[in-house]
Design an enzyme around this catalytic site. Structure first.
Site, PDB file in Angstrom:
ATOM      1  N   CYS A  64      38.382  27.679  34.794  1.00 29.33           N
ATOM      2  CA  CYS A  64      38.937  28.929  34.257  1.00 29.33           C
ATOM      3  C   CYS A  64      40.437  28.864  34.010  1.00 29.33           C
ATOM      4  CB  CYS A  64      38.620  30.090  35.196  1.00 29.33           C
ATOM      5  SG  CYS A  64      36.877  30.213  35.524  1.00 29.33           S
ATOM      6  N   HIS A 110      43.206  35.999  34.268  1.00 30.33           N
ATOM      7  CA  HIS A 110      41.831  35.518  34.134  1.00 30.33           C
ATOM      8  C   HIS A 110      40.879  36.648  34.548  1.00 30.33           C
ATOM      9  CE1 HIS A 110      38.209  33.318  34.357  1.00 30.33           C
ATOM     10  NE2 HIS A 110      38.168  33.229  35.682  1.00 30.33           N
ATOM     11  N   ASN A 140      32.876  36.994  32.762  1.00 33.06           N
ATOM     12  CA  ASN A 140      33.786  35.861  32.977  1.00 33.06           C
ATOM     13  C   ASN A 140      33.416  34.745  31.988  1.00 33.06           C
ATOM     14  OD1 ASN A 140      35.145  33.593  33.885  1.00 33.06           O
ATOM     15  ND2 ASN A 140      34.629  33.874  36.030  1.00 33.06           N
TER      16      ASN A 140
HETATM   17  N1  ACO Z   1      22.704  42.786  42.490  1.00 39.55           N
HETATM   18  C1  ACO Z   1      22.433  43.479  43.622  1.00 39.55           C
HETATM   19  N2  ACO Z   1      22.753  43.019  44.838  1.00 39.55           N
HETATM   20  C2  ACO Z   1      23.358  41.821  44.915  1.00 39.55           C
HETATM   21  C3  ACO Z   1      23.655  41.051  43.769  1.00 39.55           C
HETATM   22  C4  ACO Z   1      23.289  41.579  42.510  1.00 39.55           C
HETATM   23  N3  ACO Z   1      23.536  40.942  41.361  1.00 39.55           N
HETATM   24  N4  ACO Z   1      24.255  39.903  44.149  1.00 39.55           N
HETATM   25  C5  ACO Z   1      24.354  39.953  45.486  1.00 39.55           C
HETATM   26  N5  ACO Z   1      23.800  41.099  45.951  1.00 39.55           N
HETATM   27  C6  ACO Z   1      23.704  41.559  47.336  1.00 39.55           C
HETATM   28  C7  ACO Z   1      23.798  40.440  48.324  1.00 39.55           C
HETATM   29  O1  ACO Z   1      22.554  39.822  48.544  1.00 39.55           O
HETATM   30  C8  ACO Z   1      24.304  41.152  49.551  1.00 39.55           C
HETATM   31  O2  ACO Z   1      23.221  41.796  50.160  1.00 39.55           O
HETATM   32  P1  ACO Z   1      23.109  41.893  51.771  1.00 39.55           P
HETATM   33  O3  ACO Z   1      24.310  42.687  52.190  1.00 39.55           O
HETATM   34  O4  ACO Z   1      21.807  42.576  51.970  1.00 39.55           O
HETATM   35  O5  ACO Z   1      23.172  40.477  52.256  1.00 39.55           O
HETATM   36  C9  ACO Z   1      25.214  42.247  48.995  1.00 39.55           C
HETATM   37  O6  ACO Z   1      24.813  42.420  47.612  1.00 39.55           O
HETATM   38  C10 ACO Z   1      26.689  41.922  49.051  1.00 39.55           C
HETATM   39  O7  ACO Z   1      26.888  40.607  48.519  1.00 39.55           O
HETATM   40  P2  ACO Z   1      28.302  39.929  48.495  1.00 39.55           P
HETATM   41  O8  ACO Z   1      28.177  38.558  47.942  1.00 39.55           O
HETATM   42  O9  ACO Z   1      28.963  40.101  49.829  1.00 39.55           O
HETATM   43  O10 ACO Z   1      29.061  40.882  47.447  1.00 39.55           O
HETATM   44  P3  ACO Z   1      30.582  40.892  47.061  1.00 39.55           P
HETATM   45  O11 ACO Z   1      31.102  42.246  47.180  1.00 39.55           O
HETATM   46  O12 ACO Z   1      31.351  39.764  47.702  1.00 39.55           O
HETATM   47  O13 ACO Z   1      30.524  40.567  45.510  1.00 39.55           O
HETATM   48  C11 ACO Z   1      30.891  38.829  43.899  1.00 39.55           C
HETATM   49  C12 ACO Z   1      30.032  39.322  45.049  1.00 39.55           C
HETATM   50  C13 ACO Z   1      30.829  39.855  42.785  1.00 39.55           C
HETATM   51  C14 ACO Z   1      30.361  37.498  43.421  1.00 39.55           C
HETATM   52  C15 ACO Z   1      32.354  38.709  44.386  1.00 39.55           C
HETATM   53  O14 ACO Z   1      32.394  37.982  45.597  1.00 39.55           O
HETATM   54  C16 ACO Z   1      33.239  37.998  43.391  1.00 39.55           C
HETATM   55  O15 ACO Z   1      33.432  38.445  42.283  1.00 39.55           O
HETATM   56  N6  ACO Z   1      33.863  36.895  43.809  1.00 39.55           N
HETATM   57  C17 ACO Z   1      34.773  36.146  43.001  1.00 39.55           C
HETATM   58  C18 ACO Z   1      34.054  35.431  41.954  1.00 39.55           C
HETATM   59  C19 ACO Z   1      34.994  34.544  41.231  1.00 39.55           C
HETATM   60  O16 ACO Z   1      36.124  34.376  41.605  1.00 39.55           O
HETATM   61  N7  ACO Z   1      34.511  33.985  40.190  1.00 39.55           N
HETATM   62  C20 ACO Z   1      35.314  33.153  39.402  1.00 39.55           C
HETATM   63  C21 ACO Z   1      35.360  31.801  39.950  1.00 39.55           C
HETATM   64  S1  ACO Z   1      36.395  30.699  39.078  1.00 39.55           S
HETATM   65  C22 ACO Z   1      35.890  30.784  37.556  1.00 39.55           C
HETATM   66  O17 ACO Z   1      36.109  31.799  36.962  1.00 39.55           O
HETATM   67  C23 ACO Z   1      35.116  29.646  36.941  1.00 39.55           C
END
Ligand code: ACO
Length: 333
Positions: A118, A260, A290
């Site tokens: 990214c 980003h 993204n």
């Molecule tokens: N729909 C519904 N529920 C979901 C989904 C979904 N799509 N995905 C996960 N869940 C659930 C999980 O199973 C979990 O359930 P549980 O509590 O029963 O275990 C709950 O939702 C919370 O999951 P988390 O992973 O803790 O959710 P979080 O708030 O951390 O959000 C996310 C996840 C959106 C991926 C976030 O961590 C994020 O955006 N991180 C950064 C991503 C990033 O930086 N990406 C770029 C990387 S570099 C590049 O761009 C190439």
């Protein structure tokens, strides 16, 4: 040695025709629009056709034609192509060479792919800037083009909701006019110890893809979202401060932050850490998700075209990605 000023001369973008909404994803995995929107800020994303015509270099061709026109340049005025992508058309030849041919460039210009995830576009802009400053290049076409839909496990709800396809391009060139447009300062970095937070180890020389990988879908991208989130905000804020300091300006001077687009909460947290007003932060993740190396140039291009970013504005690019890579650019547009 003579030292030249460089500036962004023109931009372009292309996103695929097909739109995949959160409602569409609800039919594919156990998720819902409310979860996706509140946790990520994404409403929809664009997905490339697999029938052809929208491969990464096809999108780059369309965006490059726009960028060249905006820069008032012909394809053969380009003396280097930097193509940032983690989803190139093929392993060989590189996508920069494929784009060179598609653009009809016949001057044998240098053509290099950048695999910095990214941060790839920001890596490209900063490398182009150095090449131009030293006189090694005059006009560099910097491309961020991704077809991430090919590398996403569409059965994994934790990752498939995040990504989209698209392309953004900028022509970075020597400023031969007396205007104030200039790339003022830049930084690039990486922390390879964070590689495990976002990787795709299968499919390289060490572990080729086998039928078993395909069956279990272990050849796709995998991410530890929470870890990425923490690393991202810290790194984005530090890099932004670094380029501001180097240019002897303050964060109050920044007219536009173009970050980003990985998650709207990362963007908002970074804005708060930096004390930049939310209306000065360009956000379009709701429409595109993204798109990795393409997010910064697409957001930049859109904001120029809807009249927000104007010539003379102070603009800050700020990106991070798998690797973990990062980079920032401060420029007077
Ligand atoms: N729909 C519904 N529920 C979901 C989904 C979904 N799509 N995905 C996960 N869940 C659930 C999980 O199973 C979990 O359930 P549980 O509590 O029963 O275990 C709950 O939702 C919370 O999951 P988390 O992973 O803790 O959710 P979080 O708030 O951390 O959000 C996310 C996840 C959106 C991926 C976030 O961590 C994020 O955006 N991180 C950064 C991503 C990033 O930086 N990406 C770029 C990387 S570099 C590049 O761009 C190439």
């Amino acid at each position: 040695m003579e030292f030249y000023k460089s500036k962004i001369k023109g931009t372009g973008m292309y996103v695929p025709e097909k739109v995949l909404t959160n409602a569409d994803l609800e039919k594919m995995v156990d998720t819902n629009d409310e979860w996706i929107y509140t946790r990520t800020g994404i409403r929809e994303r664009h997905i490339c056709s697999t029938e052809g015509g929208e491969w990464p270099t096809d999108m780059a061709l369309k965006a490059s034609v726009q960028a060249l026109e905006a820069a008032n340049l012909e394809p053969n005025d380009i003396d280097m192509i930097l193509f940032a992508s983690v989803t190139p058309d093929a392993k060989l030849p590189n996508s920069a060479c494929i784009l060179q041919v598609k653009l009809g460039i016949t001057n044998n210009c240098a053509a290099l792919d950048i695999a910095a995830a990214c941060s790839g576009f920001v890596y490209g802009v900063n490398l182009a800037n150095s090449m131009i400053q030293t006189g090694a290049a005059k006009n560099v076409l910097v491309v961020g083009s991704e077809m991430l839909s090919r590398e996403v496990n569409w059965e994994d709800r934790s990752i498939c909701i995040l990504f989209g396809d698209g392309c953004g391009v900028a022509v970075v060139g020597r400023n031969e006019d007396s205007d104030q447009s200039e790339i003022l300062s830049s930084t690039l970095g990486a922390d390879g110890t964070g590689a495990e937070f976002f990787d795709q180890p299968v499919g390289g020389a060490v572990e080729p893809i086998t039928p078993e990988h395909i069956e279990k879908r272990t050849h796709m991208m995998q991410m530890k979202g929470g870890e990425m989130f923490k690393m991202a905000t810290r790194t984005l804020a530090n890099n932004a401060k670094k380029v501001i300091k180097e240019a002897e300006l303050t964060l109050k001077d920044v007219d536009w932050l173009v970050p980003h687009q990985a998650n709207v909460r990362i963007i908002e947290t970074t804005g708060k850490l930096l004390g930049i007003d939310s209306e000065k932060v360009i956000i379009n993740i709701d429409k595109y998700g993204n798109t990795s190396a393409a997010t910064v140039p697409i957001a930049f291009h859109e904001a120029i075209h809807d009249g927000r970013i104007k010539r003379g504005d102070l603009v800050l690019f700020d990106a991070f990605g798998a690797g973990l890579t990062s980079g920032a650019t401060l420029l007077r547009y």
